[in-house]
Design a protein around this motif. Sequence first.
Motif, PDB file in Angstrom:
ATOM      1  N   ASP A  30      39.222  27.010  52.068  1.00 28.88           N
ATOM      2  CA  ASP A  30      38.564  26.069  52.857  1.00 28.88           C
ATOM      3  C   ASP A  30      39.348  26.379  54.256  1.00 28.88           C
ATOM      4  O   ASP A  30      40.506  26.020  54.321  1.00 28.88           O
ATOM      5  CB  ASP A  30      38.809  24.777  52.277  1.00 28.88           C
ATOM      6  N   ASP A  31      38.511  26.658  55.250  1.00 29.82           N
ATOM      7  CA  ASP A  31      38.899  26.764  56.527  1.00 29.82           C
ATOM      8  C   ASP A  31      40.227  25.656  56.963  1.00 29.82           C
ATOM      9  O   ASP A  31      40.794  26.321  57.973  1.00 29.82           O
ATOM     10  CB  ASP A  31      37.967  26.976  57.598  1.00 29.82           C
ATOM     11  N   ASP A  32      40.243  24.697  56.532  1.00 28.57           N
ATOM     12  CA  ASP A  32      40.943  23.568  56.881  1.00 28.57           C
ATOM     13  C   ASP A  32      42.121  23.510  56.184  1.00 28.57           C
ATOM     14  O   ASP A  32      43.134  22.507  56.443  1.00 28.57           O
ATOM     15  CB  ASP A  32      40.113  22.191  56.837  1.00 28.57           C
ATOM     16  N   ASN A  33      42.253  24.489  55.152  1.00 26.27           N
ATOM     17  CA  ASN A  33      43.616  24.444  54.479  1.00 26.27           C
ATOM     18  C   ASN A  33      44.206  25.615  54.242  1.00 26.27           C
ATOM     19  O   ASN A  33      43.885  26.489  53.383  1.00 26.27           O
ATOM     20  CB  ASN A  33      43.258  23.930  52.896  1.00 26.27           C
ATOM     21  N   ILE A  34      45.228  25.954  55.168  1.00 29.70           N
ATOM     22  CA  ILE A  34      45.727  27.177  54.957  1.00 29.70           C
ATOM     23  C   ILE A  34      46.881  27.704  53.949  1.00 29.70           C
ATOM     24  O   ILE A  34      47.253  28.708  53.582  1.00 29.70           O
ATOM     25  CB  ILE A  34      46.677  27.488  56.528  1.00 29.70           C
ATOM     26  N   PHE A  35      47.159  26.548  53.109  1.00 32.98           N
ATOM     27  CA  PHE A  35      48.108  26.602  52.030  1.00 32.98           C
ATOM     28  C   PHE A  35      47.151  27.007  50.757  1.00 32.98           C
ATOM     29  O   PHE A  35      47.895  26.899  49.553  1.00 32.98           O
ATOM     30  CB  PHE A  35      48.466  25.037  51.691  1.00 32.98           C
ATOM     31  N   GLU A  36      45.726  26.874  50.812  1.00 33.15           N
ATOM     32  CA  GLU A  36      45.040  27.511  49.485  1.00 33.15           C
ATOM     33  C   GLU A  36      44.311  28.702  50.023  1.00 33.15           C
ATOM     34  O   GLU A  36      43.665  28.648  50.552  1.00 33.15           O
ATOM     35  CB  GLU A  36      44.456  26.271  49.034  1.00 33.15           C
ATOM     36  N   TRP A  37      44.205  30.029  49.168  1.00 34.87           N
ATOM     37  CA  TRP A  37      43.906  31.153  49.393  1.00 34.87           C
ATOM     38  C   TRP A  37      42.815  31.501  48.240  1.00 34.87           C
ATOM     39  O   TRP A  37      43.639  31.387  47.137  1.00 34.87           O
ATOM     40  CB  TRP A  37      44.916  32.230  49.766  1.00 34.87           C
ATOM     41  N   GLU A  38      41.731  31.883  48.405  1.00 31.09           N
ATOM     42  CA  GLU A  38      40.987  32.585  47.335  1.00 31.09           C
ATOM     43  C   GLU A  38      41.232  34.082  47.544  1.00 31.09           C
ATOM     44  O   GLU A  38      41.232  34.920  48.388  1.00 31.09           O
ATOM     45  CB  GLU A  38      39.587  32.552  47.552  1.00 31.09           C
ATOM     46  N   ILE A  39      41.641  34.600  46.246  1.00 32.34           N
ATOM     47  CA  ILE A  39      42.074  36.094  46.197  1.00 32.34           C
ATOM     48  C   ILE A  39      41.028  36.955  45.267  1.00 32.34           C
ATOM     49  O   ILE A  39      40.591  36.266  44.190  1.00 32.34           O
ATOM     50  CB  ILE A  39      43.352  36.408  45.514  1.00 32.34           C
ATOM     51  N   VAL A  40      40.594  37.794  45.599  1.00 29.09           N
ATOM     52  CA  VAL A  40      39.781  38.687  44.468  1.00 29.09           C
ATOM     53  C   VAL A  40      40.705  40.175  44.326  1.00 29.09           C
ATOM     54  O   VAL A  40      40.944  40.809  45.232  1.00 29.09           O
ATOM     55  CB  VAL A  40      38.398  39.103  44.918  1.00 29.09           C
ATOM     56  N   ILE A  41      41.010  40.480  43.211  1.00 24.06           N
ATOM     57  CA  ILE A  41      41.682  41.539  42.791  1.00 24.06           C
ATOM     58  C   ILE A  41      40.686  42.410  42.163  1.00 24.06           C
ATOM     59  O   ILE A  41      40.092  42.088  41.038  1.00 24.06           O
ATOM     60  CB  ILE A  41      42.773  41.430  41.722  1.00 24.06           C
ATOM     61  N   MET A  42      40.580  43.710  42.542  1.00 16.19           N
ATOM     62  CA  MET A  42      40.016  44.881  41.974  1.00 16.19           C
ATOM     63  C   MET A  42      40.820  45.231  40.739  1.00 16.19           C
ATOM     64  O   MET A  42      41.758  45.676  41.209  1.00 16.19           O
ATOM     65  CB  MET A  42      39.142  45.754  42.829  1.00 16.19           C
ATOM     66  N   GLY A  43      39.930  45.434  39.525  1.00 16.06           N
ATOM     67  CA  GLY A  43      40.853  46.033  38.528  1.00 16.06           C
ATOM     68  C   GLY A  43      41.240  47.594  38.919  1.00 16.06           C
ATOM     69  O   GLY A  43      40.333  48.086  39.349  1.00 16.06           O
ATOM     70  N   PRO A  44      42.484  47.779  38.804  1.00 15.23           N
ATOM     71  CA  PRO A  44      43.070  48.895  39.361  1.00 15.23           C
ATOM     72  C   PRO A  44      42.360  50.226  38.453  1.00 15.23           C
ATOM     73  O   PRO A  44      42.243  50.126  37.114  1.00 15.23           O
ATOM     74  CB  PRO A  44      44.518  48.753  38.775  1.00 15.23           C
ATOM     75  N   GLN A  45      42.059  51.223  39.040  1.00 20.05           N
ATOM     76  CA  GLN A  45      41.838  52.439  38.540  1.00 20.05           C
ATOM     77  C   GLN A  45      42.531  53.167  37.362  1.00 20.05           C
ATOM     78  O   GLN A  45      43.754  52.921  37.237  1.00 20.05           O
ATOM     79  CB  GLN A  45      41.361  53.636  39.477  1.00 20.05           C
ATOM     80  N   ASP A  46      41.952  53.593  36.600  1.00 21.61           N
ATOM     81  CA  ASP A  46      42.813  54.184  35.189  1.00 21.61           C
ATOM     82  C   ASP A  46      43.624  53.203  34.526  1.00 21.61           C
ATOM     83  O   ASP A  46      44.678  53.222  33.724  1.00 21.61           O
ATOM     84  CB  ASP A  46      43.755  55.369  35.728  1.00 21.61           C
ATOM     85  N   THR A  47      42.817  52.028  34.528  1.00 19.62           N
ATOM     86  CA  THR A  47      43.660  50.965  33.513  1.00 19.62           C
ATOM     87  C   THR A  47      42.297  50.358  32.732  1.00 19.62           C
ATOM     88  O   THR A  47      41.330  50.420  33.091  1.00 19.62           O
ATOM     89  CB  THR A  47      44.231  49.609  34.477  1.00 19.62           C
ATOM     90  N   LEU A  48      42.705  49.615  31.811  1.00 14.26           N
ATOM     91  CA  LEU A  48      41.706  48.783  31.001  1.00 14.26           C
ATOM     92  C   LEU A  48      40.812  47.837  31.969  1.00 14.26           C
ATOM     93  O   LEU A  48      39.758  47.134  31.545  1.00 14.26           O
ATOM     94  CB  LEU A  48      42.572  47.800  30.041  1.00 14.26           C
ATOM     95  N   TYR A  49      41.620  47.200  33.019  1.00 16.17           N
ATOM     96  CA  TYR A  49      40.807  46.160  33.998  1.00 16.17           C
ATOM     97  C   TYR A  49      39.912  47.002  34.948  1.00 16.17           C
ATOM     98  O   TYR A  49      39.285  46.287  35.705  1.00 16.17           O
ATOM     99  CB  TYR A  49      42.044  45.378  34.867  1.00 16.17           C
TER     100      TYR A  49
END
Length: 166
Positions: A30-49
Amino acid sequence: MSEQSTLLLKRQLKELSKNPVEGFSAGLVDDDNIFEWEIVIMGPQDTLYEGGFFRAIMTFPPDYPLMPPKLKFTTEMYHPNVYPNGEVCISILHPPGEDKYGYEQASERWSPVHTVETILVSVISMLSSPNDESPANIEAAKELRENYPSFKKKVQRLARRSADEF
């Protein structure tokens, strides 16, 4: 402290926007709350993820950077170092100082020099190399050790599902 925390977080967000780091993206929930971030992690190459897109919320305390943020996956995650509720358990996210259980060195724990970038690079590393010695998810650690094919199948299914939901 909260005003300094706000300025530091705004600076880190601006830096990540100008110079994105491969493997993850970060923005505000939410642009009004610098203390909460949304993160998207791409599963690393050559891993099960690999191929997965794993969403998480990073919540910063008012006394950041003196104390670490919390990182919790909102996408289903099966990993020895992620609690069943999605909360990430890695040394650099543990409060600074000595570990009362004697498992971690103070130097392995939170330090104010860490940034969102260094935290997320550590989480990507954690996905690549699970630590089953001190698991947050005992079932995942046990399955990784004792029935790797089953663990692999479960993780790859979650990675595919996360990509479909993305």
